[in-house]
Design an enzyme around this catalytic site. Structure first.
Site, mmCIF file in Angstrom:
data_model
loop_
_atom_site.group_PDB
_atom_site.id
_atom_site.type_symbol
_atom_site.label_atom_id
_atom_site.label_comp_id
_atom_site.label_asym_id
_atom_site.label_seq_id
_atom_site.Cartn_x
_atom_site.Cartn_y
_atom_site.Cartn_z
ATOM 1 N N ALA A 66 -25.798 2.309 8.354
ATOM 2 C CA ALA A 66 -25.554 2.164 7.169
ATOM 3 C C ALA A 66 -25.606 3.307 6.428
ATOM 4 O O ALA A 66 -25.994 4.548 6.589
ATOM 5 C CB ALA A 66 -26.741 1.279 6.452
ATOM 6 N N GLY A 112 -26.861 0.800 11.706
ATOM 7 C CA GLY A 112 -26.081 -0.119 11.274
ATOM 8 C C GLY A 112 -24.567 -0.280 12.093
ATOM 9 O O GLY A 112 -24.066 -1.371 12.367
ATOM 10 N N GLU A 115 -25.835 -1.935 15.187
ATOM 11 C CA GLU A 115 -25.743 -3.468 14.927
ATOM 12 C C GLU A 115 -24.547 -4.043 14.609
ATOM 13 O O GLU A 115 -24.373 -5.299 15.148
ATOM 14 C CB GLU A 115 -26.543 -3.517 13.537
ATOM 15 C CG GLU A 115 -28.018 -3.093 13.748
ATOM 16 C CD GLU A 115 -28.791 -2.927 12.478
ATOM 17 O OE1 GLU A 115 -28.479 -2.096 11.584
ATOM 18 O OE2 GLU A 115 -29.871 -3.715 12.239
ATOM 19 N N GLU A 135 -33.741 3.862 12.692
ATOM 20 C CA GLU A 135 -34.360 3.429 11.432
ATOM 21 C C GLU A 135 -35.661 4.083 11.024
ATOM 22 O O GLU A 135 -35.937 4.471 9.948
ATOM 23 C CB GLU A 135 -34.010 1.816 10.943
ATOM 24 C CG GLU A 135 -32.433 1.483 10.606
ATOM 25 C CD GLU A 135 -31.801 1.213 11.876
ATOM 26 O OE1 GLU A 135 -32.112 1.704 13.234
ATOM 27 O OE2 GLU A 135 -30.724 0.441 11.811
#
Ligand code: CAA
Length: 258
Positions: A66, A112, A115, A135
């Protein structure tokens, strides 16, 4: 359709979607997530598309996570909203799409990014790829489904190790752990993804959609996957693909699923 941060093109029943922010290692910002939502929704509605291949632009990253710069100043509410919206718009959409998707992991797949690859139905990695959920090194946890999907792919103990150490797996280790299905060189990555897609393309898209629903049901809380399988199996018998598939078998020819 022209996008700012992604490329999407269809060729021979495959939709190729490329995350295209190479200078930011293809990090997923709000615009990119929204564009991916549009491109995946369009591909899933398009009956000529039989498989989606998702990859990152350039050779360094699939997606490095992200976009950290975008959420650096967020508070609790904004953080929750980011995770909920992202999960709905992109990660759940991809996992529950009727069209099978392959992540062609061409470099870093972190946070992300991993993911996103895990929300795809299958994963192939090039031998330079590095995968992890780092993270906790930033003081957050995976928010796009990583705690759930990683544990279901590699098992709870290995997921705990990857998440708490924030470490990265090599492509070879990721294959050994069951995180990716195949590993190859960077040059072979697209041909290998296309080879997998061409096998998928021969089969009934209706049956494939029902198989995806049934497999996913087994990983959904409060849903009995066996019951869903029974019902999806039954509903196959009233589809044109079932007629074509069984007739082709009887006539000793290849089925032609339109
Ligand atoms: N968000 C925003 N920008 C990112 C990014 C990210 N996740 N990852 C890389 N970039 C940017 C860098 O800031 C840099 O941009 P500038 O040149 O403008 O400074 C550019 O991409 C190149 O990156 P580096 O210079 O850092 O490249 P490197 O080769 O030295 O390191 C790397 C590569 C190890 C992948 C490193 O970039 C890195 O650690 N990136 C962050 C990985 C990460 O922590 N991902 C998890 C994000 S949090 C998340 O995903 C939350 C969630 O689940 C919802």
């Amino acid at each position: 359709m022209n996008y700012e941060n992604i490329l999407s093109e269809n060729n021979e029943s495959i939709c190729y979607i490329t995350i295209n922010r190479p200078k930011q290692l293809n990090a997923l910002n709000r615009v990119t997530i929204s564009e991916l939502n549009q491109a995946i929704s369009a591909a899933d509605k398009d009956k000529t598309v039989r498989c989606i291949i998702l990859t990152g632009a350039d050779t360094k990253a699939f997606v490095a996570g992200a976009d950290i710069k975008e959420f650096a100043a967020f508070d609790k509410n904004a953080g929750e909203k980011l995770a909920r919206k992202g999960q709905e718009l992109l990660f759940n959409l991809l996992e529950n799409a009727s069209t099978p998707s392959i992540a062609a992991i061409n470099g870093f797949a972190l946070g992300g990014g991993l993911e996103l690859a895990m929300a795809c139905h299958m994963r192939i990695a090039s031998d330079n790829a590095k995968m992890g959920l780092p993270e906790v090194s930033l003081g957050v946890i995976p928010g796009y489904g990583g705690t759930q999907r990683l544990a279901s792919l590699v098992g709870k103990g290995k997921a705990m190790e990857m998440i708490t150490t924030a470490g990265m797996l090599s492509a070879t280790d990721a294959k050994e752990w069951g995180l990716v299905n195949h590993v190859c060189s960077q040059e072979e990555l697209m041909p290998m993804a296309e080879k997998l897609a061409s096998k998928i393309k021969r089969n009934s898209p209706i049956a494939i959609a029902k198989a995806i629903i049934s497999v996913n049901a087994g990983f959904t809380d409060g849903v009995n996957g066996f019951d869903i399988e029974i019902s999806e199996f039954g509903s196959c018998f009233e589809t044109p693909d079932f007629v074509e598939g069984t007739t082709a078998f009887m006539e000793r020819r290849k089925a032609n699923f339109n």
